[in-house]
Write an enzyme that holds these catalytic residues in place. Sequence first.
Site, PDB file in Angstrom:
ATOM      1  N   ASN A   8       0.859  -1.180  -0.065  1.00  0.00           N
ATOM      2  CA  ASN A   8       0.027  -0.017   0.075  1.00  0.00           C
ATOM      3  C   ASN A   8       0.874   1.257   0.134  1.00  0.00           C
ATOM      4  OD1 ASN A   8      -2.340  -1.394   0.074  1.00  0.00           O
ATOM      5  ND2 ASN A   8      -2.505  -1.428   2.580  1.00  0.00           N
ATOM      6  N   THR A  11      -1.000 -10.115  20.469  1.00  0.00           N
ATOM      7  CA  THR A  11      -0.242  -8.878  20.648  1.00  0.00           C
ATOM      8  C   THR A  11      -1.439  -7.932  21.653  1.00  0.00           C
ATOM      9  OG1 THR A  11      -0.937  -7.987  18.628  1.00  0.00           O
ATOM     10  CG2 THR A  11       1.423  -9.033  18.817  1.00  0.00           C
ATOM     11  N   ASP A  19       3.763   6.883  16.762  1.00  0.00           N
ATOM     12  CA  ASP A  19       3.092   6.355  15.908  1.00  0.00           C
ATOM     13  C   ASP A  19       2.938   4.986  15.892  1.00  0.00           C
ATOM     14  OD1 ASP A  19       1.432   5.640  13.731  1.00  0.00           O
ATOM     15  OD2 ASP A  19       2.827   6.417  12.192  1.00  0.00           O
ATOM     16  N   ASP A  47       2.639  -5.492  12.966  1.00  0.00           N
ATOM     17  CA  ASP A  47       3.083  -6.132  11.798  1.00  0.00           C
ATOM     18  C   ASP A  47       4.581  -6.331  12.159  1.00  0.00           C
ATOM     19  OD1 ASP A  47       0.843  -6.192  10.494  1.00  0.00           O
ATOM     20  OD2 ASP A  47       1.099  -4.373   9.841  1.00  0.00           O
ATOM     21  N   GLY A  81       5.690   6.679  10.616  1.00  0.00           N
ATOM     22  CA  GLY A  81       5.574   5.820   9.402  1.00  0.00           C
ATOM     23  C   GLY A  81       5.110   4.346   9.574  1.00  0.00           C
TER      24      GLY A  81
END
Length: 291
Positions: free
Chosen positions: A10, A205, A231, A237, A272
């Site tokens: 993406n 998690t 962030d 992931d 990010g």
Amino acid sequence: MTIFNLGSINADHVYSVPHLPLPGETLAATGFSIGLGGKGTNQSVAAARAGSDVFHIGAVGPDGVWAREKLAELGVNVDGVSQIQTPTGHAIINVDANAENAIVLFPGANVSLSESEISRALEAGKAGDTLLLQNETSHQAFAAELAQKKGIRVVYSAAPFSIEAVRAVLPFVSMLAMNEGEAAQLCAALGTNIENLPVPETLVTLGSKGAQWHGNGSNLNVESFSVVPVDTTGAGDTFAGYFAAARDQGADVAQALKLASAAAAIKVTRAGAAEAIPARAEVDVFLSQRS
């Protein structure tokens, strides 16, 4: 061994906002950036930066050549990434002042691959390899069954959550990875608890509360490291990719949990997604300073 990943790619459109938008609210963003993301991309980059050989299976549109090139720069084998005419997948990500996020996805090229293309990409797979899957592509169940028949370990992240998707993939899964909310939804839908899910291993998690692993009649927990979050996008992931890589490289579960927790902790201190995932050397230094 090789980690294959049938995963999304993406373009992440990230907006900094004072708070996550309420229904009907128009909110002015205080910042904007575009970066490389997608759950599949994030996991591939995490596994590659952890030191594993990673082969990504996916697709981008004419607007996504940069994403394929960036994946390669970050250490991922992109021979299995096709360029097609469908627009590249993208995400609209709102990040608030507390580093929490809300995400809207457009799947685009991520759901365009055929079963035959996936079969060709997995031809080189062999027993002992790993296949990562998430619910942002097409034909997960087909890929999982094919991998299982070849003796490939199948690690499935049940996100974005869909009970139908999980039911289809579950018979072929070696380890099911979820966050706390996804685990609660799955257990409620199946009328069971984590320990009794019909899968050999589960990884849950828990954000700032750490993570839990269940398998072979055992339960292991790892606490999160105390950091100041910037962030949280891609933290889960990062954890999943690092955990899979550690296991691929022969680490035991406890070692893999600690390594993945450290990598995720570093990630949340940076804005990010894929490009903010730390390299293994950074994680090793972080752990040496926290021991």
